[in-house]
Design a protein around this motif. Structure first.
Motif, PDB file in Angstrom:
ATOM      1  N   LEU A   1      -3.904  -4.750 -18.564  1.00 37.08           N
ATOM      2  CA  LEU A   1      -5.114  -3.874 -17.609  1.00 37.08           C
ATOM      3  C   LEU A   1      -4.624  -3.834 -16.236  1.00 37.08           C
ATOM      4  N   TRP A   2      -5.218  -2.897 -15.770  1.00 36.07           N
ATOM      5  CA  TRP A   2      -4.598  -2.515 -14.348  1.00 36.07           C
ATOM      6  C   TRP A   2      -5.991  -3.031 -13.449  1.00 36.07           C
ATOM      7  N   GLU A   3      -5.479  -3.642 -12.196  1.00 37.81           N
ATOM      8  CA  GLU A   3      -6.406  -4.266 -11.400  1.00 37.81           C
ATOM      9  C   GLU A   3      -6.047  -4.116  -9.914  1.00 37.81           C
ATOM     10  N   PHE A   4      -7.185  -4.310  -9.024  1.00 38.95           N
ATOM     11  CA  PHE A   4      -6.814  -4.564  -7.772  1.00 38.95           C
ATOM     12  C   PHE A   4      -6.160  -5.927  -7.248  1.00 38.95           C
TER      13      PHE A   4
ATOM     14  N   ARG B   1      -8.670   9.235 -10.067  1.00 41.77           N
ATOM     15  CA  ARG B   1      -7.707   9.161 -11.343  1.00 41.77           C
ATOM     16  C   ARG B   1      -7.802   7.607 -11.607  1.00 41.77           C
ATOM     17  N   LEU B   2      -8.393   6.577 -11.008  1.00 40.95           N
ATOM     18  CA  LEU B   2      -8.467   5.307 -11.301  1.00 40.95           C
ATOM     19  C   LEU B   2      -9.020   4.989 -12.637  1.00 40.95           C
ATOM     20  N   ARG B   3      -9.795   5.983 -13.111  1.00 40.88           N
ATOM     21  CA  ARG B   3     -10.453   5.866 -14.404  1.00 40.88           C
ATOM     22  C   ARG B   3      -9.410   5.942 -15.535  1.00 40.88           C
ATOM     23  N   ASP B   4      -8.109   6.525 -15.365  1.00 45.25           N
ATOM     24  CA  ASP B   4      -7.311   6.867 -16.488  1.00 45.25           C
ATOM     25  C   ASP B   4      -6.474   5.646 -16.729  1.00 45.25           C
ATOM     26  N   TYR B   5      -6.824   4.358 -15.735  1.00 47.65           N
ATOM     27  CA  TYR B   5      -6.105   3.016 -16.167  1.00 47.65           C
ATOM     28  C   TYR B   5      -7.111   2.141 -16.427  1.00 47.65           C
ATOM     29  N   PRO B   6      -7.009   1.661 -17.769  1.00 48.20           N
ATOM     30  CA  PRO B   6      -8.046   0.731 -18.158  1.00 48.20           C
ATOM     31  C   PRO B   6      -8.141  -0.487 -17.355  1.00 48.20           C
ATOM     32  N   MET B   7      -9.136  -1.133 -16.843  1.00 50.40           N
ATOM     33  CA  MET B   7      -9.312  -2.362 -16.099  1.00 50.40           C
ATOM     34  C   MET B   7     -10.233  -3.261 -16.629  1.00 50.40           C
ATOM     35  N   PRO B   8     -10.096  -4.504 -15.883  1.00 50.19           N
ATOM     36  CA  PRO B   8     -10.999  -5.615 -16.554  1.00 50.19           C
ATOM     37  C   PRO B   8     -12.353  -5.069 -16.211  1.00 50.19           C
TER      38      PRO B   8
ATOM     39  N   ASP C   1     -13.944  -2.390 -13.129  1.00 47.28           N
ATOM     40  CA  ASP C   1     -14.293  -1.167 -13.378  1.00 47.28           C
ATOM     41  C   ASP C   1     -15.434  -0.752 -12.508  1.00 47.28           C
ATOM     42  N   PRO C   2     -16.719  -1.528 -12.213  1.00 43.30           N
ATOM     43  CA  PRO C   2     -17.457  -0.956 -11.414  1.00 43.30           C
ATOM     44  C   PRO C   2     -17.266  -0.822 -10.021  1.00 43.30           C
ATOM     45  N   LEU C   3     -15.951  -1.333  -9.570  1.00 43.02           N
ATOM     46  CA  LEU C   3     -15.693  -0.944  -8.265  1.00 43.02           C
ATOM     47  C   LEU C   3     -15.250   0.281  -8.044  1.00 43.02           C
ATOM     48  N   ILE C   4     -14.905   1.021  -8.929  1.00 40.57           N
ATOM     49  CA  ILE C   4     -14.202   2.366  -8.595  1.00 40.57           C
ATOM     50  C   ILE C   4     -15.082   3.244  -8.124  1.00 40.57           C
ATOM     51  N   PRO C   5     -16.506   3.547  -8.201  1.00 42.03           N
ATOM     52  CA  PRO C   5     -17.180   4.447  -7.626  1.00 42.03           C
ATOM     53  C   PRO C   5     -17.481   4.163  -6.049  1.00 42.03           C
ATOM     54  N   PHE C   6     -17.209   2.991  -5.723  1.00 43.03           N
ATOM     55  CA  PHE C   6     -17.221   2.636  -4.340  1.00 43.03           C
ATOM     56  C   PHE C   6     -16.058   3.181  -3.387  1.00 43.03           C
ATOM     57  N   LEU C   7     -14.883   3.068  -4.303  1.00 44.32           N
ATOM     58  CA  LEU C   7     -13.626   3.682  -3.484  1.00 44.32           C
ATOM     59  C   LEU C   7     -13.537   5.032  -3.550  1.00 44.32           C
ATOM     60  N   ILE C   8     -14.145   5.628  -4.557  1.00 44.11           N
ATOM     61  CA  ILE C   8     -14.433   7.303  -4.667  1.00 44.11           C
ATOM     62  C   ILE C   8     -15.301   7.771  -3.481  1.00 44.11           C
TER      63      ILE C   8
END
Ligand code: C5P
Length: 137
Positions: free
Chosen positions: A37-40, A116-123, A127-134
């Protein structure tokens, strides 16, 4: 009512942002929990550390990048109940860092546009952090 109290694990993570607005993600290597899985980038807050100090230490250890606690801006906080622990994880944003990111722990890394972060499966915690970055970028 009996409540299920799980140990709390404090992890600090960071969205490194390059001048094009792309964010660095790293793939958890084989042999680690949640491998693939992909992570920060980030890691466990060690006793006596602040989460900002953890981020500065971890991105140096994992990626060979230098930054300072003053270069980190808090963005949001992940809170996820895993099976055996409750993960609390502040997410910082860092746009000022020095060096070229080099994976030092066998992990793959990628610079990715926030949408494009949603293209990479995350823990599930990340996952819920992505909208904040968008929204931010
Ligand atoms: O990276 P490390 O394995 O030390 O992290 C401890 C645990 O925290 C992981 O097993 C994983 O469950 C969780 N974690 C996470 N998202 C991250 C980093 C860690 O969910 N970005």
């Amino acid at each position: 009512m009996k409540t299920d109290v799980k140990p709390v694990l404090l992890v600090a993570a960071c969205a490194l942002v390059d001048p094009d607005g792309r964010v660095l993600i790293a793939q958890r290597p084989e042999g680690k929990p949640l491998a693939g899985l992909w992570e920060f980038p980030g890691g466990k807050v060690e006793p006596g550390e602040t989460p900002e100090q953890t981020v500065v230490r971890e991105i140096e250890e994992e990626l060979g990048l230098e930054t300072k606690t003053a270069c980190l801006a808090p963005l949001t906080f992940a809170s996820h109940a895993y099976e055996s622990f409750h993960l609390l994880m502040p997410l910082y944003v860092c746009r000022r860092f020095w060096g070229i990111a080099q994976p030092r722990e066998g992990q793959a890394i990628k610079w990715v546009r926030p949408n494009r972060l949603r293209d990479y499966p995350m823990p599930p915690a990340d996952d819920p952090l992505i909208p904040f970055l968008i929204d931010l970028l």
